[in-house]
Design a protein around this motif. Sequence first.
Motif, PDB file in Angstrom:
ATOM      1  N   TYR A  93     -68.550 -87.085 -26.072  1.00 49.28           N
ATOM      2  CA  TYR A  93     -69.346 -88.128 -26.826  1.00 49.28           C
ATOM      3  C   TYR A  93     -70.544 -88.837 -25.917  1.00 49.28           C
ATOM      4  O   TYR A  93     -71.639 -88.768 -26.563  1.00 49.28           O
ATOM      5  CB  TYR A  93     -68.520 -89.115 -27.250  1.00 49.28           C
ATOM      6  N   ALA A  94     -70.191 -88.916 -24.918  1.00 49.34           N
ATOM      7  CA  ALA A  94     -71.340 -89.519 -24.109  1.00 49.34           C
ATOM      8  C   ALA A  94     -72.231 -88.493 -23.700  1.00 49.34           C
ATOM      9  O   ALA A  94     -73.662 -89.024 -23.721  1.00 49.34           O
ATOM     10  CB  ALA A  94     -70.563 -90.148 -22.622  1.00 49.34           C
ATOM     11  N   LEU A  95     -71.784 -87.217 -23.391  1.00 54.76           N
ATOM     12  CA  LEU A  95     -73.036 -86.270 -23.203  1.00 54.76           C
ATOM     13  C   LEU A  95     -73.893 -85.873 -24.283  1.00 54.76           C
ATOM     14  O   LEU A  95     -74.858 -85.639 -24.127  1.00 54.76           O
ATOM     15  CB  LEU A  95     -72.112 -85.038 -22.472  1.00 54.76           C
ATOM     16  N   ALA A  96     -72.927 -85.962 -25.441  1.00 54.62           N
ATOM     17  CA  ALA A  96     -73.869 -85.785 -26.669  1.00 54.62           C
ATOM     18  C   ALA A  96     -74.729 -86.726 -27.105  1.00 54.62           C
ATOM     19  O   ALA A  96     -75.834 -86.602 -27.849  1.00 54.62           O
ATOM     20  CB  ALA A  96     -72.883 -85.340 -27.705  1.00 54.62           C
ATOM     21  N   ARG A  97     -74.414 -87.800 -26.874  1.00 54.88           N
ATOM     22  CA  ARG A  97     -75.278 -88.988 -27.520  1.00 54.88           C
ATOM     23  C   ARG A  97     -76.263 -89.636 -26.606  1.00 54.88           C
ATOM     24  O   ARG A  97     -76.959 -90.525 -27.027  1.00 54.88           O
ATOM     25  CB  ARG A  97     -74.262 -90.371 -27.929  1.00 54.88           C
ATOM     26  N   ARG A  98     -75.913 -89.550 -25.234  1.00 55.25           N
ATOM     27  CA  ARG A  98     -76.981 -90.225 -24.124  1.00 55.25           C
ATOM     28  C   ARG A  98     -77.788 -89.094 -23.367  1.00 55.25           C
ATOM     29  O   ARG A  98     -77.151 -88.026 -23.102  1.00 55.25           O
ATOM     30  CB  ARG A  98     -76.106 -90.725 -23.137  1.00 55.25           C
ATOM     31  N   ASP A  99     -79.207 -89.414 -23.295  1.00 56.59           N
ATOM     32  CA  ASP A  99     -79.827 -88.761 -22.417  1.00 56.59           C
ATOM     33  C   ASP A  99     -80.225 -89.340 -21.291  1.00 56.59           C
ATOM     34  O   ASP A  99     -80.529 -90.616 -21.197  1.00 56.59           O
ATOM     35  CB  ASP A  99     -81.290 -88.337 -23.406  1.00 56.59           C
ATOM     36  N   PHE A 100     -79.954 -88.706 -20.050  1.00 56.77           N
ATOM     37  CA  PHE A 100     -80.224 -89.272 -18.698  1.00 56.77           C
ATOM     38  C   PHE A 100     -80.686 -88.292 -17.959  1.00 56.77           C
ATOM     39  O   PHE A 100     -80.412 -87.150 -17.938  1.00 56.77           O
ATOM     40  CB  PHE A 100     -78.851 -89.981 -18.420  1.00 56.77           C
ATOM     41  N   PRO A 101     -81.335 -88.557 -16.735  1.00 60.85           N
ATOM     42  CA  PRO A 101     -81.666 -87.613 -15.670  1.00 60.85           C
ATOM     43  C   PRO A 101     -80.746 -86.778 -15.192  1.00 60.85           C
ATOM     44  O   PRO A 101     -79.571 -87.487 -14.785  1.00 60.85           O
ATOM     45  CB  PRO A 101     -82.443 -88.350 -14.553  1.00 60.85           C
ATOM     46  N   GLY A 102     -80.733 -85.599 -15.293  1.00 63.44           N
ATOM     47  CA  GLY A 102     -79.650 -84.692 -14.604  1.00 63.44           C
ATOM     48  C   GLY A 102     -78.577 -84.451 -15.524  1.00 63.44           C
ATOM     49  O   GLY A 102     -77.420 -83.933 -15.114  1.00 63.44           O
ATOM     50  N   LYS A 103     -78.934 -84.638 -16.758  1.00 60.63           N
ATOM     51  CA  LYS A 103     -77.626 -84.431 -17.982  1.00 60.63           C
ATOM     52  C   LYS A 103     -77.490 -82.868 -17.992  1.00 60.63           C
ATOM     53  O   LYS A 103     -76.262 -82.496 -17.881  1.00 60.63           O
ATOM     54  CB  LYS A 103     -78.277 -84.725 -19.148  1.00 60.63           C
ATOM     55  N   ARG A 104     -78.274 -82.130 -17.932  1.00 61.17           N
ATOM     56  CA  ARG A 104     -77.988 -80.523 -17.665  1.00 61.17           C
ATOM     57  C   ARG A 104     -77.112 -80.186 -16.401  1.00 61.17           C
ATOM     58  O   ARG A 104     -76.151 -79.474 -16.530  1.00 61.17           O
ATOM     59  CB  ARG A 104     -79.273 -79.680 -17.790  1.00 61.17           C
ATOM     60  N   PHE A 105     -77.426 -80.703 -15.431  1.00 64.73           N
ATOM     61  CA  PHE A 105     -76.758 -80.370 -14.224  1.00 64.73           C
ATOM     62  C   PHE A 105     -75.268 -81.005 -14.343  1.00 64.73           C
ATOM     63  O   PHE A 105     -74.365 -80.505 -13.700  1.00 64.73           O
ATOM     64  CB  PHE A 105     -77.461 -81.274 -12.889  1.00 64.73           C
ATOM     65  N   ALA A 106     -75.148 -82.238 -14.937  1.00 63.43           N
ATOM     66  CA  ALA A 106     -73.816 -82.819 -15.002  1.00 63.43           C
ATOM     67  C   ALA A 106     -73.055 -81.814 -15.900  1.00 63.43           C
ATOM     68  O   ALA A 106     -71.785 -81.618 -15.841  1.00 63.43           O
ATOM     69  CB  ALA A 106     -73.928 -84.252 -15.813  1.00 63.43           C
TER      70      ALA A 106
END
Length: 281
Positions: A93-106
């Motif tokens: 849910y956090a990954l789908a709803r939040r955009d942040f630097p390094g999201k793809r890497f996470a």
Amino acid sequence: MIRDQGIGSKLWRTAVWAIVALFILNLAGVIATVVTNSFATRWLGTWLPVDWTTRWYFSAWREFQLTEVLSVTFRIVFLVTLLSGLIGITTAYALARRDFPGKRFAILLFLLPLLVPPLTYGIPLATLLYQVGLGGTFWGVVIINLVPSIPFVVLVMIPFIEQIDPRIEAAARVFGAGTTSLFTRILLPLLLPGMLAALLLVLVRTIAMFELTFLVAGPTSQTLVVSLYYAVFASGVRASQSIDAMAVVYMITTLFWLVLALRFVNPTQIVARAKQSQPVH
């Protein structure tokens, strides 16, 4: 030229179907042999056993202590499924709803346990668990099985969460819905198909997971598949029918949950939802 391509295509399809048929026949032959031998009093040099019996199942149940093994297996599977659901769904849910630097890497880091062979990270992790005193324990088996299970839940749940319009959640909060009410009344009904898909597949995956469980399982924390391995390769003389009876118990246990999972889960549905969730450029 067109005719040659057509003939080549037909030959290729024929070859593929022939390989698939050969694989299915070989697999069916192995399964039939194991099941037949588990009911045989004696089977040597004949097409079918001399006589039939069920005593090997009772013998295997006593000799390999299957009551305790199945109890440990289901407790481990239940905890791994529960914890994977709690951690994986909230993370998705956090990954789908939040955009942040390094999201793809996470996301890539979460998916690494699914992309690399289990032994690649299993041996160092097992070494660490033994150093901290969790090797050979019940909780050590649970922890090492969580490593691939949580990323699997995240991978399955992200497309289901991304297809839910965030404006629905915003509207619910405008009308006074709290976090608990928002989840139970809005998100849970919408996410239930994805949650069933993820958790049932984690359950089947954990029952069948041999490599990681084998690395940290102790005498009182062996799952059914590890216990079957020790029954085959441990020292001493054991009747092959008794070992095959144990293998049939393992096969039935796994197939039951797999059929149940496929009853509620359509694998193509997960792929379709993943494609639908991709942004249109």
